[in-house]
Write an enzyme that holds these catalytic residues in place. Structure first.
Site, short mmCIF file in Angstrom:
data_model
loop_
_atom_site.label_atom_id
_atom_site.label_comp_id
_atom_site.label_asym_id
_atom_site.label_seq_id
_atom_site.Cartn_x
_atom_site.Cartn_y
_atom_site.Cartn_z
N LYS A 188 -10.29 -3.33 -2.90
CA LYS A 188 -11.05 -2.08 -3.06
C LYS A 188 -10.17 -0.95 -3.54
O LYS A 188 -10.62 -0.06 -4.24
CB LYS A 188 -11.61 -1.65 -1.70
CG LYS A 188 -12.61 -2.57 -1.10
CD LYS A 188 -13.24 -1.88 0.11
CE LYS A 188 -13.48 -2.84 1.24
NZ LYS A 188 -12.41 -2.84 2.23
N LYS A 202 -4.63 -9.85 -5.72
CA LYS A 202 -5.94 -10.10 -5.11
C LYS A 202 -6.92 -8.98 -5.49
O LYS A 202 -6.49 -7.84 -5.75
CB LYS A 202 -5.82 -10.21 -3.59
CG LYS A 202 -5.54 -8.93 -2.88
CD LYS A 202 -5.95 -9.00 -1.40
CE LYS A 202 -5.95 -7.59 -0.81
NZ LYS A 202 -6.70 -7.41 0.39
N LYS A 211 0.83 -1.22 0.00
CA LYS A 211 0.00 0.00 0.00
C LYS A 211 0.85 1.26 0.00
O LYS A 211 0.51 2.24 -0.65
CB LYS A 211 -0.95 0.00 1.21
CG LYS A 211 -2.08 -1.00 1.05
CD LYS A 211 -3.17 -0.81 2.08
CE LYS A 211 -4.30 -1.79 1.84
NZ LYS A 211 -5.34 -1.74 2.84
N1 AQP Z 1 -9.52 -10.63 -2.65
C1 AQP Z 1 -9.92 -11.14 -1.48
N2 AQP Z 1 -10.23 -12.45 -1.38
C2 AQP Z 1 -10.65 -12.98 -0.20
N3 AQP Z 1 -10.82 -12.24 0.92
C3 AQP Z 1 -10.54 -10.92 0.87
N4 AQP Z 1 -10.60 -9.92 1.78
C4 AQP Z 1 -10.21 -8.77 1.20
N5 AQP Z 1 -9.89 -8.98 -0.09
C5 AQP Z 1 -10.08 -10.30 -0.33
C6 AQP Z 1 -11.05 -10.10 3.16
O1 AQP Z 1 -12.12 -9.19 3.39
C7 AQP Z 1 -12.11 -8.81 4.77
C8 AQP Z 1 -12.30 -7.34 4.91
O2 AQP Z 1 -11.19 -6.68 4.32
P1 AQP Z 1 -10.91 -5.14 4.55
O3 AQP Z 1 -11.74 -4.32 3.68
O4 AQP Z 1 -11.05 -4.79 5.98
O5 AQP Z 1 -9.41 -4.94 4.18
P2 AQP Z 1 -8.53 -5.52 3.04
O6 AQP Z 1 -8.12 -6.91 3.33
O7 AQP Z 1 -7.41 -4.58 2.92
O8 AQP Z 1 -9.52 -5.52 1.79
P3 AQP Z 1 -9.36 -4.80 0.41
O9 AQP Z 1 -10.54 -5.00 -0.41
O10 AQP Z 1 -8.05 -5.16 -0.16
O11 AQP Z 1 -9.41 -3.29 0.83
P4 AQP Z 1 -8.36 -2.16 0.68
O12 AQP Z 1 -8.01 -2.13 -0.76
O13 AQP Z 1 -9.09 -0.96 1.17
O14 AQP Z 1 -7.23 -2.55 1.56
C9 AQP Z 1 -10.78 -9.32 5.36
O15 AQP Z 1 -11.02 -10.47 6.15
C10 AQP Z 1 -9.98 -9.68 4.16
O16 AQP Z 1 -9.09 -10.74 4.42
#
Ligand code: AQP
Length: 334
Positions: A199, A196, A111
């Site tokens: 968001k 992966k 990030k």
């Molecule tokens: N691609 C993914 N596949 C499976 N699980 C996923 N999670 C996130 N992306 C995937 C799981 O979703 C939960 C909530 O995630 P989060 O929004 O709190 O943070 P994150 O893991 O950082 O998710 P993103 O979408 O990648 O958000 P950004 O880009 O904002 O950081 C977690 O349990 C995560 O494992």
């Protein structure tokens, strides 16, 4: 009964990865465990964002969690910043964590690289400690998360074990509950299947958001990157290293309809049918969630009431844990 804790950030729109990797397990776990779930708005501050949007998206995320099937009679749902002990315990844990162990967190590296490491926020660096505080405050035995959170869970366990050894038994050491292989543990970006689904990806083209309409879902899935192998026996197979795009579509179908990705692959020889079946499966999955979301969104006051009741219940548990930690580390009680 075992205790479960998990959280989701209210940054951006939730996507299929969040649902398959985490949220649907939250719904399942609330039936079997004492479950605490949280919209982690303090985590959202680790990257730049619009203050007005943050409060709106926090309510939207809470509404969506209810639409996904979280039941306030079966779980405690609340907003992280409504329970001040999350920030309080973070400081105590930060004073036991080392720069070295936080520097090894790959999510920070990924990030921070996007916006430049020099301008990355200190909060982004310290984020895994806040996540550890979230979990440890509730004496969670299990933490349902996607595979991307494995390293942060390991850090949480290390911090808890170190604290217990240094200051006496204070925290429960949690286990990660990551979906089984082929069960959506790591849903990949449809355009960049080596990364992966996230968001905060630069382009939306490879992300299926839970609020996407059927046409957009169909377009995104049908344009998913596969490979140039000609159709025929063996072209559609579960092989994440050699065929990441095809394997991702198989995993989506397996996670939604059941079975293993290998079993799902047996029904296909070409990519067009695989893509259209995957699109149909995703559309059928999100349609009822979207309908329920629209109903619940009519009454934001009711959602706020759920969150207020959840915060009261969460605070009772968090206060007891914080008190144990405060006393163990030697801070004078008030
Ligand atoms: N691609 C993914 N596949 C499976 N699980 C996923 N999670 C996130 N992306 C995937 C799981 O979703 C939960 C909530 O995630 P989060 O929004 O709190 O943070 P994150 O893991 O950082 O998710 P993103 O979408 O990648 O958000 P950004 O880009 O904002 O950081 C977690 O349990 C995560 O494992």
């Amino acid at each position: 009964m075992k205790r479960v804790f998990s959280g989701i950030q209210p940054t951006g729109e939730p996507h299929l990865g969040n649902y398959l990797g985490a949220l649907r397990w939250w719904v399942d776990f609330q039936r079997r465990y004492d479950a605490f779930y949280c919209v982690v708005d303090l985590h959202a501050l680790t990257i730049p964002g619009d203050p007005e949007e943050l409060s709106k998206s926090t309510l939207t995320m809470a509404t969506l969690l209810l639409a996904c099937g979280l039941d306030p009679d079966r779980c405690t749902l609340f907003v992280q910043s409504h329970v001040h002990y999350h920030a309080d315990l973070t400081w105590l844990l930060e004073c036991t964590a080392s720069m070295g162990e936080l520097s090894r967190m790959t999510q920070f590296k990924d990030k921070a690289q996007k916006g430049g490491e020099e301008s990355a926020r200190v909060g982004l660096f310290a984020y895994p400690v806040l996540m550890a505080a979230d979990i440890l405050l509730y004496d969670a035995d299990l933490v349902p998360v996607g595979d991307d959170q494995r390293q942060h869970l390991e850090l949480t366990r290390n911090l808890a074990e170190r604290w217990n050894a240094r200051y006496g038994q204070t925290f429960t050491v949690p286990e990660a509950a990551i979906p089984p292989r082929g069960g959506g543990a790591r849903v990949m970006d449809l355009q960049e299947p080596e990364h992966k689904m996230s968001k905060s990806a630069i382009s939306d083209a490879g992300i299926v958001f839970l609020f996407d309409d059927p046409k957009s879902i169909e377009r995104k899935v049908k344009r998913a990157v596969t490979d140039l192998d000609p159709p025929g026996p063996g072209a559609v197979r579960w092989d994440p290293a050699a065929k990441p795009g095809v394997s991702n579509l198989l995993e989506l179908l397996a996670a939604i309809n059941g079975g293993s990705p290998e079993e799902v692959a047996r029904g296909y020889e070409g990519y067009a049918k695989l893509k259209s079946d995957a699109a149909d499966a995703v559309i059928s999955l999100v349609r009822p969630l979207q309908e329920r979301y629209r109903e619940l969104a009519q009454d934001p006051g009711a959602v706020q009431a759920v969150l207020a009741a959840g915060a009261r219940k969460a605070e009772e548990v968090a206060a007891m844990t914080y008190e144990r930690a405060r006393s163990a580390i030697g801070l004078l009680g008030s």
